[in-house]
Design a protein around this motif. Sequence first.
Motif, PDB file in Angstrom:
ATOM      1  N   THR A   1      62.021 -42.796 -41.565  1.00  0.00           N
ATOM      2  CA  THR A   1      63.055 -42.757 -40.545  1.00  0.00           C
ATOM      3  C   THR A   1      64.441 -42.688 -41.183  1.00  0.00           C
ATOM      4  O   THR A   1      65.309 -41.941 -40.736  1.00  0.00           O
ATOM      5  CB  THR A   1      62.937 -43.968 -39.598  1.00  0.00           C
ATOM      6  OG1 THR A   1      61.615 -43.974 -39.044  1.00  0.00           O
ATOM      7  CG2 THR A   1      63.932 -43.897 -38.459  1.00  0.00           C
ATOM      8  N   MET A   2      64.637 -43.452 -42.248  1.00  0.00           N
ATOM      9  CA  MET A   2      65.922 -43.415 -42.948  1.00  0.00           C
ATOM     10  C   MET A   2      66.153 -42.053 -43.607  1.00  0.00           C
ATOM     11  O   MET A   2      67.252 -41.497 -43.547  1.00  0.00           O
ATOM     12  CB  MET A   2      65.999 -44.526 -43.992  1.00  0.00           C
ATOM     13  CG  MET A   2      67.347 -44.606 -44.685  1.00  0.00           C
ATOM     14  SD  MET A   2      67.426 -45.920 -45.931  1.00  0.00           S
ATOM     15  CE  MET A   2      67.673 -47.328 -44.856  1.00  0.00           C
ATOM     16  N   ALA A   3      65.117 -41.493 -44.226  1.00  0.00           N
ATOM     17  CA  ALA A   3      65.242 -40.174 -44.860  1.00  0.00           C
ATOM     18  C   ALA A   3      65.611 -39.117 -43.822  1.00  0.00           C
ATOM     19  O   ALA A   3      66.472 -38.260 -44.071  1.00  0.00           O
ATOM     20  CB  ALA A   3      63.942 -39.800 -45.572  1.00  0.00           C
ATOM     21  N   LEU A   4      64.978 -39.182 -42.653  1.00  0.00           N
ATOM     22  CA  LEU A   4      65.286 -38.223 -41.594  1.00  0.00           C
ATOM     23  C   LEU A   4      66.711 -38.428 -41.084  1.00  0.00           C
ATOM     24  O   LEU A   4      67.459 -37.464 -40.887  1.00  0.00           O
ATOM     25  CB  LEU A   4      64.275 -38.350 -40.449  1.00  0.00           C
ATOM     26  CG  LEU A   4      64.467 -37.407 -39.263  1.00  0.00           C
ATOM     27  CD1 LEU A   4      64.553 -35.944 -39.692  1.00  0.00           C
ATOM     28  CD2 LEU A   4      63.334 -37.611 -38.252  1.00  0.00           C
ATOM     29  N   ALA A   5      67.120 -39.675 -40.890  1.00  0.00           N
ATOM     30  CA  ALA A   5      68.473 -39.972 -40.414  1.00  0.00           C
ATOM     31  C   ALA A   5      69.523 -39.436 -41.385  1.00  0.00           C
ATOM     32  O   ALA A   5      70.528 -38.838 -40.965  1.00  0.00           O
ATOM     33  CB  ALA A   5      68.646 -41.474 -40.211  1.00  0.00           C
ATOM     34  N   PHE A   6      69.292 -39.631 -42.674  1.00  0.00           N
ATOM     35  CA  PHE A   6      70.243 -39.129 -43.664  1.00  0.00           C
ATOM     36  C   PHE A   6      70.227 -37.604 -43.724  1.00  0.00           C
ATOM     37  O   PHE A   6      71.271 -36.976 -43.893  1.00  0.00           O
ATOM     38  CB  PHE A   6      69.951 -39.734 -45.039  1.00  0.00           C
ATOM     39  CG  PHE A   6      70.608 -41.063 -45.248  1.00  0.00           C
ATOM     40  CD1 PHE A   6      71.700 -41.195 -46.090  1.00  0.00           C
ATOM     41  CD2 PHE A   6      70.141 -42.198 -44.582  1.00  0.00           C
ATOM     42  CE1 PHE A   6      72.315 -42.426 -46.279  1.00  0.00           C
ATOM     43  CE2 PHE A   6      70.749 -43.428 -44.766  1.00  0.00           C
ATOM     44  CZ  PHE A   6      71.841 -43.548 -45.611  1.00  0.00           C
TER      45      PHE A   6
ATOM     46  N   PHE B   1      75.034 -33.920 -37.866  1.00  0.00           N
ATOM     47  CA  PHE B   1      74.766 -34.635 -36.619  1.00  0.00           C
ATOM     48  C   PHE B   1      75.230 -36.084 -36.766  1.00  0.00           C
ATOM     49  O   PHE B   1      75.028 -36.708 -37.808  1.00  0.00           O
ATOM     50  CB  PHE B   1      73.283 -34.558 -36.245  1.00  0.00           C
ATOM     51  CG  PHE B   1      72.858 -33.158 -35.913  1.00  0.00           C
ATOM     52  CD1 PHE B   1      73.060 -32.643 -34.640  1.00  0.00           C
ATOM     53  CD2 PHE B   1      72.303 -32.342 -36.885  1.00  0.00           C
ATOM     54  CE1 PHE B   1      72.703 -31.341 -34.334  1.00  0.00           C
ATOM     55  CE2 PHE B   1      71.933 -31.036 -36.592  1.00  0.00           C
ATOM     56  CZ  PHE B   1      72.136 -30.536 -35.314  1.00  0.00           C
ATOM     57  N   THR B   2      75.866 -36.596 -35.722  1.00  0.00           N
ATOM     58  CA  THR B   2      76.451 -37.933 -35.825  1.00  0.00           C
ATOM     59  C   THR B   2      75.829 -38.938 -34.867  1.00  0.00           C
ATOM     60  O   THR B   2      76.044 -40.129 -35.022  1.00  0.00           O
ATOM     61  CB  THR B   2      77.969 -37.880 -35.553  1.00  0.00           C
ATOM     62  OG1 THR B   2      78.184 -37.311 -34.252  1.00  0.00           O
ATOM     63  CG2 THR B   2      78.677 -37.054 -36.614  1.00  0.00           C
ATOM     64  N   GLY B   3      75.093 -38.499 -33.893  1.00  0.00           N
ATOM     65  CA  GLY B   3      74.500 -39.420 -32.927  1.00  0.00           C
ATOM     66  C   GLY B   3      73.033 -39.126 -32.726  1.00  0.00           C
ATOM     67  O   GLY B   3      72.539 -38.064 -33.094  1.00  0.00           O
ATOM     68  N   GLY B   4      72.365 -40.074 -32.137  1.00  0.00           N
ATOM     69  CA  GLY B   4      70.960 -39.877 -31.835  1.00  0.00           C
ATOM     70  C   GLY B   4      70.163 -41.134 -32.088  1.00  0.00           C
ATOM     71  O   GLY B   4      70.672 -42.139 -32.583  1.00  0.00           O
ATOM     72  N   THR B   5      68.890 -41.043 -31.725  1.00  0.00           N
ATOM     73  CA  THR B   5      67.968 -42.158 -31.897  1.00  0.00           C
ATOM     74  C   THR B   5      66.660 -41.625 -32.459  1.00  0.00           C
ATOM     75  O   THR B   5      66.119 -40.635 -31.956  1.00  0.00           O
ATOM     76  CB  THR B   5      67.692 -42.840 -30.537  1.00  0.00           C
ATOM     77  OG1 THR B   5      68.921 -43.247 -29.966  1.00  0.00           O
ATOM     78  CG2 THR B   5      66.784 -44.039 -30.708  1.00  0.00           C
ATOM     79  N   LEU B   6      66.163 -42.290 -33.474  1.00  0.00           N
ATOM     80  CA  LEU B   6      64.870 -41.950 -34.073  1.00  0.00           C
ATOM     81  C   LEU B   6      63.988 -43.184 -33.978  1.00  0.00           C
ATOM     82  O   LEU B   6      64.416 -44.281 -34.318  1.00  0.00           O
ATOM     83  CB  LEU B   6      65.034 -41.575 -35.548  1.00  0.00           C
ATOM     84  CG  LEU B   6      66.037 -40.485 -35.880  1.00  0.00           C
ATOM     85  CD1 LEU B   6      66.203 -40.361 -37.390  1.00  0.00           C
ATOM     86  CD2 LEU B   6      65.602 -39.158 -35.269  1.00  0.00           C
ATOM     87  N   GLU B   7      62.771 -42.995 -33.493  1.00  0.00           N
ATOM     88  CA  GLU B   7      61.813 -44.096 -33.428  1.00  0.00           C
ATOM     89  C   GLU B   7      60.483 -43.596 -33.965  1.00  0.00           C
ATOM     90  O   GLU B   7      59.967 -42.567 -33.521  1.00  0.00           O
ATOM     91  CB  GLU B   7      61.657 -44.596 -31.996  1.00  0.00           C
ATOM     92  CG  GLU B   7      60.822 -45.844 -31.894  1.00  0.00           C
ATOM     93  CD  GLU B   7      60.849 -46.458 -30.509  1.00  0.00           C
ATOM     94  OE1 GLU B   7      59.803 -46.993 -30.111  1.00  0.00           O
ATOM     95  OE2 GLU B   7      61.884 -46.387 -29.830  1.00  0.00           O
ATOM     96  N   CYS B   8      59.941 -44.323 -34.906  1.00  0.00           N
ATOM     97  CA  CYS B   8      58.728 -43.869 -35.563  1.00  0.00           C
ATOM     98  C   CYS B   8      57.741 -45.017 -35.686  1.00  0.00           C
ATOM     99  O   CYS B   8      58.130 -46.151 -35.929  1.00  0.00           O
ATOM    100  CB  CYS B   8      59.153 -43.282 -36.901  1.00  0.00           C
ATOM    101  SG  CYS B   8      58.190 -43.576 -38.309  1.00  0.00           S
ATOM    102  N   LYS B   9      56.491 -44.712 -35.465  1.00  0.00           N
ATOM    103  CA  LYS B   9      55.404 -45.673 -35.638  1.00  0.00           C
ATOM    104  C   LYS B   9      54.440 -45.072 -36.654  1.00  0.00           C
ATOM    105  O   LYS B   9      54.025 -43.923 -36.519  1.00  0.00           O
ATOM    106  CB  LYS B   9      54.671 -45.911 -34.314  1.00  0.00           C
ATOM    107  CG  LYS B   9      53.469 -46.838 -34.432  1.00  0.00           C
ATOM    108  CD  LYS B   9      52.767 -46.995 -33.089  1.00  0.00           C
ATOM    109  CE  LYS B   9      51.549 -47.889 -33.198  1.00  0.00           C
ATOM    110  NZ  LYS B   9      50.846 -48.012 -31.899  1.00  0.00           N
TER     111      LYS B   9
END
Length: 145
Positions: free
Chosen positions: A61-66, A73-81
Motif C-alpha cells: 500500500t505504501m509503495a502504491l501510494a508513493f 496525484f495528491t489525494g485518494g484512499t487505498l485499502e488493501c487486505k
Amino acid sequence: MAIIKWAMAKYQGLGKEGNGQVSTQSGALQDQPYGFNTRFEDKAGTNPEEQIAAAHASCFTMALAFGLAKQGFTGGTLECKVEISLEKEGDGFIITKSAIGLEAKVPGMNSADFEKAALEAKVNCPISKLLTCEITLDFISFEGH
C-alpha cells in the motif's frame, strides 16, 4: 547504508504445548502471544502468517501510494487486505500464496493507469521481492474520474 528493524520472539516449552511471545522494535507488538493454538486454532494472539500479511499489506500500500504521488496525484484512499496461504507440505508447511485485495479511490486517475501503477507496486515493494510464493492482485474496486 542499511535501515535495520528488529523483532524478537521467545518460545517456552516445545511443540503444541509450548507458547511464545513476539515483540517489535516499535512496540507495535509487545510480548504478543503466539503458538500452536494461535496459529492453527482460534486462540487470541498472533502468528507468523498474520505478521507476513500485515507486512505485505502495509508495504504494498505504501509503495502504491508513493508511486501515485510520483505521478502527481495528491489525494485518494487505498485499502488493501492480504491473505497468506499456508499449506501442508510433507512433514512441514509452506506459504504458497500472498493474495492482495485492493480497493481504491484516486480522483482524476483512469483505471488503466491505476492498474499499471498497482502492478508495479506489487512487483517492486520490498516485501513482494522477499516472498517467493505466488503473489496475486485482485482489484476489488477503483474510482477515478
